[in-house]
Design an enzyme around this catalytic site. Structure first.
Site, mmCIF file in Angstrom:
data_model
loop_
_atom_site.group_PDB
_atom_site.id
_atom_site.type_symbol
_atom_site.label_atom_id
_atom_site.label_comp_id
_atom_site.label_asym_id
_atom_site.label_seq_id
_atom_site.Cartn_x
_atom_site.Cartn_y
_atom_site.Cartn_z
ATOM 1 N N THR A 146 -22.947 27.887 -8.165
ATOM 2 C CA THR A 146 -22.671 26.335 -8.068
ATOM 3 C C THR A 146 -23.900 25.560 -8.711
ATOM 4 O O THR A 146 -24.903 25.960 -8.646
ATOM 5 C CB THR A 146 -22.196 25.671 -6.798
ATOM 6 O OG1 THR A 146 -21.156 26.473 -6.084
ATOM 7 C CG2 THR A 146 -22.447 24.376 -6.503
ATOM 8 N N ARG B 108 -7.479 25.894 -1.224
ATOM 9 C CA ARG B 108 -9.089 25.645 -0.513
ATOM 10 C C ARG B 108 -10.044 24.808 -1.333
ATOM 11 O O ARG B 108 -10.084 25.013 -2.224
ATOM 12 C CB ARG B 108 -9.641 27.021 -0.360
ATOM 13 C CG ARG B 108 -11.068 26.735 0.569
ATOM 14 C CD ARG B 108 -12.156 27.062 -0.561
ATOM 15 N NE ARG B 108 -13.202 26.923 0.363
ATOM 16 C CZ ARG B 108 -14.564 27.000 -0.238
ATOM 17 N NH1 ARG B 108 -14.505 26.607 -1.411
ATOM 18 N NH2 ARG B 108 -15.680 26.990 0.262
ATOM 19 N N GLY C 196 -14.038 23.265 -0.958
ATOM 20 C CA GLY C 196 -15.225 23.459 -0.275
ATOM 21 C C GLY C 196 -16.109 21.928 -0.144
ATOM 22 O O GLY C 196 -15.410 20.820 -0.305
ATOM 23 N N ASP C 197 -17.232 22.103 -0.142
ATOM 24 C CA ASP C 197 -17.981 20.942 0.273
ATOM 25 C C ASP C 197 -18.312 20.153 -0.989
ATOM 26 O O ASP C 197 -18.640 18.923 -0.846
ATOM 27 C CB ASP C 197 -19.330 21.493 1.026
ATOM 28 C CG ASP C 197 -20.066 22.086 0.040
ATOM 29 O OD1 ASP C 197 -19.732 23.381 -0.414
ATOM 30 O OD2 ASP C 197 -21.523 22.156 -0.042
ATOM 31 N N THR D 216 -25.459 23.666 -2.015
ATOM 32 C CA THR D 216 -24.738 24.885 -2.515
ATOM 33 C C THR D 216 -24.766 26.051 -1.248
ATOM 34 O O THR D 216 -25.677 26.046 -0.539
ATOM 35 C CB THR D 216 -25.193 25.504 -3.606
ATOM 36 O OG1 THR D 216 -24.640 26.864 -3.994
ATOM 37 C CG2 THR D 216 -26.895 26.039 -3.531
ATOM 38 N N GLY D 217 -23.779 26.428 -1.087
ATOM 39 C CA GLY D 217 -23.575 27.556 -0.025
ATOM 40 C C GLY D 217 -22.093 27.802 0.565
ATOM 41 O O GLY D 217 -21.075 27.218 -0.056
ATOM 42 N N GLY E 211 -19.158 26.419 1.912
ATOM 43 C CA GLY E 211 -18.821 25.361 1.874
ATOM 44 C C GLY E 211 -18.354 24.930 3.402
ATOM 45 O O GLY E 211 -18.470 23.372 3.720
#
Ligand code: ASP
Length: 338
Positions: free
Chosen positions: A200, A228, A230-231, A250-251, A253
């Protein structure tokens, strides 16, 4: 006269984007990331490492050229993110990962700390540079987030480039999807994809006028399904900017959404008076792992302090400090060496 000299200097920077003399820059700060993950140095060939370093360096130089020229933090983070979205090295734009249906499905967001305007897009399949669309949502619509087909209709209306979905197909991401699918089979003996949270992209900048902006762009997680999200496109989770603090995450989410990670870090700076580094470390090394999540952030405060904090084996990142010095780092050891 001074302006012309500065302009010429900045032009020469972008032309020979190597390592300009630090003394002629300064007064602004920029930090970008290319994702955090479980990869270790030994997992990557020298060629692969060099390719990532080269492209993150090009992205840093693109943002640097804008800021050096007196441009805004918003323009700088855009310039940096477009370079990373156009590179196949990162999980955003061209190099986005595949979802379970074998489709690249991208999310992005941007926030201007000056007035806390924000724009985001989720689940787009044909937008060449999702970050440009997120910015258009912020600047040209009355909304903050647009998703799916509607977002692409808006892109068309705004003259933002749409491409055939095949543009986003890269072999390494396709193979990662096949590995993820094989690992799902009952009794499968397949090594799970080591890079699953990797790639990301994000950027945070402080310009010479003292304004902070932050942005994030991603293909999400390999083999994701059911639409889906994510964050990364969620303001306060993957991206946040106010007049004191900007963060891009990043990670994993789901945890970043549940903990409102980027907002939490800046709220600690604003309300609890914590330093940016202390706030980031408490959230990333304490709250996040306690909840079971992993990942990292990059951030800048209004004094121009650049911070990176991650609880994974690596986070690809590059930054220009307020004194003009330029850095690229990929693993933890390099953090210590800073
Ligand atoms: N945070 C992204 C997501 O969950 C993935 C990543 O940062 O690698 O979609």
């Amino acid at each position: 006269m001074r302006f012309v000299a500065l302009l010429l200097f900045c032009l020469s920077l972008s032309a020979f984007a190597a390592q300009p003399p630090d003394s002629a820059r300064g007064g602004y700060a920029l930090v970008i990331h290319g994702g955090a993950g479980t990869l270790q140095q030994k997992d990557l060939s020298k060629e692969a490492l060099d390719a990532i370093r080269t492209d993150i360096g090009r992205a840093l130089d693109a943002g640097d050229a804008v800021l050096c020229d007196g441009g805004s933090s918003l323009d700088a983070i855009n310039a940096a993110l477009v370079v990373m979205e156009d590179s196949p090295q990162f999980n955003a734009g061209r190099g986005a990962v595949f979802n379970a249906e074998g489709v690249n499905e991208m999310d992005a967001s941007i926030m201007d700390g000056r007035d806390q305007r924000a724009g985001a897009v989720a689940g787009v399949h044909r937008v060449k540079n999702p970050i440009k669309l997120a910015r258009a949502v912020m600047e040209k619509s009355r909304h903050v987030m647009l998703a799916g087909d509607g977002a692409e209709m808006f892109a068309k209306q705004q003259g933002i480039e749409l491409v055939d979905p095949s543009y986003f197909r890269t072999e390494s991401r396709w193979e990662a999807l096949q590995r993820a699918k094989a690992a799902e089979q009952p009794g499968a003996n397949v090594v799970p994809d080591k890079g699953k949270h990797f790639g990301t992209v994000g950027a945070v900048a402080l310009d010479r006028d003292g304004h902070i902006a932050a942005a994030t762009s991603t293909g999400g997680m390999t083999n994701k399904r059911w639409g889906r999200i994510g964050d990364s496109p969620i303001i306060g989770a993957g991206t946040w900017a106010d007049d004191r603090c900007g963060v891009s995450a990043t990670g994993w989410g789901e945890y970043f959404i549940r903990l409102g990670i980027t907002h939490d870090i800046c709220a600690r700076v604003r309300y609890a008076g914590q330093s940016l580094q202390a706030a980031a470390d408490e959230v990333i090394h304490k709250r996040l792992p306690e909840a079971g999540g992993n990942g990292g952030i990059i951030a800048i405060d209004r004094a121009g302090q650049v911070v990176a904090s991650f609880n994974t084996a690596n986070m690809v990142r590059a930054w220009i400090d307020k004194d003009g010095s330029r850095h690229i780092a990929m693993f933890e050891e390099e953090l210590a060496a800073k």
